[in-house]
Enzyme design. Structure first.
Site, PDB file in Angstrom:
ATOM      1  N   ARG A 186       0.842  -1.211   0.000  1.00 46.46           N
ATOM      2  CA  ARG A 186       0.000   0.000   0.000  1.00 46.46           C
ATOM      3  C   ARG A 186       0.873   1.255   0.000  1.00 46.46           C
ATOM      4  NH1 ARG A 186      -1.580   0.993   6.198  1.00 46.46           N
ATOM      5  NH2 ARG A 186      -0.083  -0.411   7.142  1.00 46.46           N
TER       6      ARG A 186
ATOM      7  N   PHE B 251     -14.450  -2.853   1.519  1.00 46.54           N
ATOM      8  CA  PHE B 251     -15.490  -1.857   1.252  1.00 46.54           C
ATOM      9  C   PHE B 251     -15.473  -1.412  -0.214  1.00 46.54           C
ATOM     10  CE2 PHE B 251     -13.757  -1.083   5.649  1.00 46.54           C
ATOM     11  CZ  PHE B 251     -14.582  -2.033   6.222  1.00 46.54           C
TER      12      PHE B 251
ATOM     13  N   ARG C  78      -1.619  -4.640   3.715  1.00 48.00           N
ATOM     14  CA  ARG C  78      -1.319  -3.813   4.884  1.00 48.00           C
ATOM     15  C   ARG C  78       0.066  -4.121   5.462  1.00 48.00           C
ATOM     16  NH1 ARG C  78      -2.182  -4.953  10.677  1.00 48.00           N
ATOM     17  NH2 ARG C  78      -1.980  -2.977  11.769  1.00 48.00           N
TER      18      ARG C  78
ATOM     19  N   GLU D 288     -18.515   4.750   0.209  1.00 52.34           N
ATOM     20  CA  GLU D 288     -17.787   4.113  -0.894  1.00 52.34           C
ATOM     21  C   GLU D 288     -18.612   4.044  -2.165  1.00 52.34           C
ATOM     22  OE1 GLU D 288     -18.249   2.797   2.136  1.00 52.34           O
ATOM     23  OE2 GLU D 288     -16.263   3.000   3.039  1.00 52.34           O
TER      24      GLU D 288
ATOM     25  N   ASP E 240      -7.688  -6.351  13.149  1.00 51.05           N
ATOM     26  CA  ASP E 240      -9.042  -5.845  12.901  1.00 51.05           C
ATOM     27  C   ASP E 240     -10.065  -6.973  12.759  1.00 51.05           C
ATOM     28  OD1 ASP E 240      -8.411  -3.211  13.129  1.00 51.05           O
ATOM     29  OD2 ASP E 240      -8.489  -2.760  10.978  1.00 51.05           O
TER      30      ASP E 240
ATOM     31  N   HIS F 137      -5.561  -3.403   2.583  1.00 50.47           N
ATOM     32  CA  HIS F 137      -5.892  -4.273   3.712  1.00 50.47           C
ATOM     33  C   HIS F 137      -6.623  -5.522   3.234  1.00 50.47           C
ATOM     34  CE1 HIS F 137      -4.614  -0.710   5.702  1.00 50.47           C
ATOM     35  NE2 HIS F 137      -4.882  -1.134   6.919  1.00 50.47           N
TER      36      HIS F 137
END
Lengths: 314, 279
Positions: free
Chosen positions: A10, A83, A167, A58, A117, A109
């Protein structure tokens, strides 16, 4: 041996976008309140006039990107993979892909390595979701150098592209002096004749470690890095099937819908061979440190090596 | 607006209604109800309001239109044909295999269609993107989008409204075709979407409520929209099925084509209206 750079893809993506900004005034970057995480913040801080935060919305972000593309811009819409591709699937399908608009969708991610998470944020379906949309290109670069090259190639390509970002910081294994990103072309990292491992994303480095150990032990194992999952490099897959007779796929994704299916779609029609699938076995993840989860889910070198040996013994 | 201009628009709108009936009849499907309620607005946009060039549909400085309620394309197609984007005869093969005119707007295949649409809620976001592009490039083209009132039940409409308000897209005009009906009943029964004016105002819009079949009112609203320094929403009250007596205010005519007998009656009514306007 090239210097090893330990960096999440990323970050490499954010850097590449920002580096392109001056020569490409048509690039507009959108994010959905995750700029610091997706690393579009690197672009934002350098080019604030061409960055628009769409807030936590989004679906609208993808539609705004479609409108920008319809007006001659080259928009990048970034969010977490979950998302970007999950929440906004239908916007991508109907407002971007159906009119074939020049929108780049970046999903960060992705995979189990999202870590702590937990399941709601560990997207294991994005490759499958995006792959089923007509005309959508799906790329999943493996290290810093590949991500930088792939991002630039995606921005130069005219049409919808999904770019998967990780990530977790990962070691680079490509050599920037010799690395060449070819759109839709797999890369043979190790030659071998008894079995082929086809890996994508951060599983490429883990597969490389496993394969190198086996080669040192006298085994003949081929390793292919597939950065472009759609359109997949049919030629390299068919050649591997014909020459090695057995394939193992490795991906940080559900074994349904992703690289495994993309490979099987080629082999089943062109050269049916056994394909053993290493991935997440159609289940949800859970919280934990990324590296532990990768081990638990069998996506690191020890398990990959074990599976290769099992297959070689068949 | 002078009487001659108004009469001319009324004639064009009547022809657009005929086009919607002809198209859906030949397609044996489609959405006449909302096509008829929005026909006057489409007419005004293309024949009075928007700066467009049918001989150069992709002219980059043109005003843009997004039909967010994409299913109401039959009367839009008729207006585009009347404007000269393509031949009127295309309406007779609407929705047929291989036809240029798809069941919902297709920007790739149809000249004059600025955005593919049909999945409700999505067009308004694309319109925001177009309005933002004009701002980025310091261009003065405007962007218009027509939504259904039922469509405003989609959450994305409000994501887009928040975006337009937050980024102050004063070059965007959102028009809501409030015909009060959706597939499962009245908008009041089904979704409870009203009041729409105060909703848009709370998202940073200026608004006006008008009679969507009154060209003087439409002209006034468009002038207000251009004068406003905010995004603007025109809430237009309309009659679903307007112009065909047996369709007016009938839920059942949302997505159903006329049979041969109904087609003759509808066309006779519209022809009579046209004859009166042209007299």
């Amino acid at each position: 041996m090239a210097e090893v750079i330990t960096k999440a893809t990323r970050v490499s993506f954010g850097e590449a976008l920002s580096e392109m900004a001056d020569s490409r005034p048509d690039i507009i970057v959108l994010d959905a309140d995750l700029a610091a995480a997706t690393n579009t913040a690197i672009f934002r801080d350098a080019h604030p006039d061409r960055f628009f935060d769409c807030g936590i919305a989004e679906a609208n972000m993808i539609g705004v990107a479609a409108g920008l593309a319809a007006s001659g811009k080259t928009p990048v819409a970034a969010s977490f993979a979950m998302f970007a591709t999950g929440r906004a699937f239908e916007q991508i399908r109907n407002s971007v892909a159906y009119p074939n608009l020049n929108v780049k969708i970046a999903g960060s991610h992705a995979g189990i390595s999202t870590g702590e998470d937990g399941a709601t944020h560990q997207c294991l379906e994005d490759i499958g979701i995006m792959r089923t949309i007509p005309g959508m290109v799906v790329i999943n670069p493996a290290d810093h150098w590949e991500m930088k090259a792939a991002t630039k190639a995606a921005m130069d390509y005219n049409g919808p592209v999904y770019i998967r970002l990780g990530r977790l910081a990962v070691d680079s294994f490509n050599d920037p002096e010799t690395y060449k990103f070819e759109w839709g072309k797999g890369i043979t990292l190790r030659e071998g004749s008894d079995i082929t491992v086809i890996a994508t994303g951060l599983c490429v480095l883990e597969s490389l470690k496993a394969v190198d150990e086996l080669i040192a032990e006298g085994k003949s194992v081929r390793l292919i890095n597939i950065h472009t999952i759609k359109p997949i490099d049919r030629e390299i897959v068919i050649k591997a099937a014909k020459e090695t007779g057995r394939i193992i796929t490795v991906e940080e994704h559900n074994i349904i819908g992703g690289l495994a299916d993309a490979v099987c779609e080629v082999t089943s029609s062109e050269c049916p061979v056994p394909v053993r699938r290493i991935g997440v076995n159609d289940e949800f993840g859970y919280s934990g440190p990324a590296k532990e989860l990768l081990d638990i889910f069998g996506l690191t070198a020890p398990n990959i090596k074990k599976v290769i040996l099992e297959e070689l013994e068949k | 607006m002078n009487q001659a201009d108004k009469r001319n628009l009324e004639i064009l709108a009547c022809k657009a209604r005929m086009g919607a009936i002809i198209g859906t009849f030949h397609a044996k499907s489609g959405h006449p109800g909302g096509s008829l309620s929005a026909a006057d607005m489409f007419t005004y946009l293309y024949f009075k309001e928007m700066n467009v060039d049918p001989s150069n549909p992709s002219w980059e400085d043109r005003d843009r239109f997004v039909l967010s309620k994409g299913h109401c394309c039959p009367s839009l197609y008729a207006i585009l044909a009347l404007k000269g984007y393509f031949d009127w005869k295309e309406l007779e093969v609407l929705r047929h295999v291989g036809a240029m005119l798809q069941g919902h707007p297709d920007m790739k295949g149809t000249p004059g269609i600025d955005m593919s649409s049909g999945s409700l809620g999505q067009g308004v976001s694309a319109a925001c993107g177009m309005a933002l592009a004009a701002k980025i490039d310091n261009k003065d083209y405007r962007v218009y989008t027509v939504l259904g009132d039922g469509e405003c039940e989609e959450g994305e409409v409000w994501e887009a409204a928040m975006f337009a308000g937050h980024h102050n897209l004063d070059n965007l005009t959102v028009i809501v075709d409030c015909n009060g009906l959706q597939i499962d009943g009245t908008t009041e029964e089904v979704g409870g979407v009203e009041p729409l004016d105060t909703k848009f105002e709370s998202f940073g819009f200026d608004t006006v409520i008008i009679d969507g079949h009154d060209f003087d009112a439409i002209e006034g609203a468009m002038a207000q929209a251009k004068a406003s320094d905010k995004p603007f929403a025109i809430i237009m009250k309309t009659v679903k099925g307007k112009g065909v007596s047996f369709m007016e205010n009938q839920v059942g005519w949302h997505g159903k084509a006329t049979n041969a007998e109904e087609f003759e009656i509808a066309m006779a009514e519209l022809k009579a209206q046209l004859a009166e306007l042209e007299a």
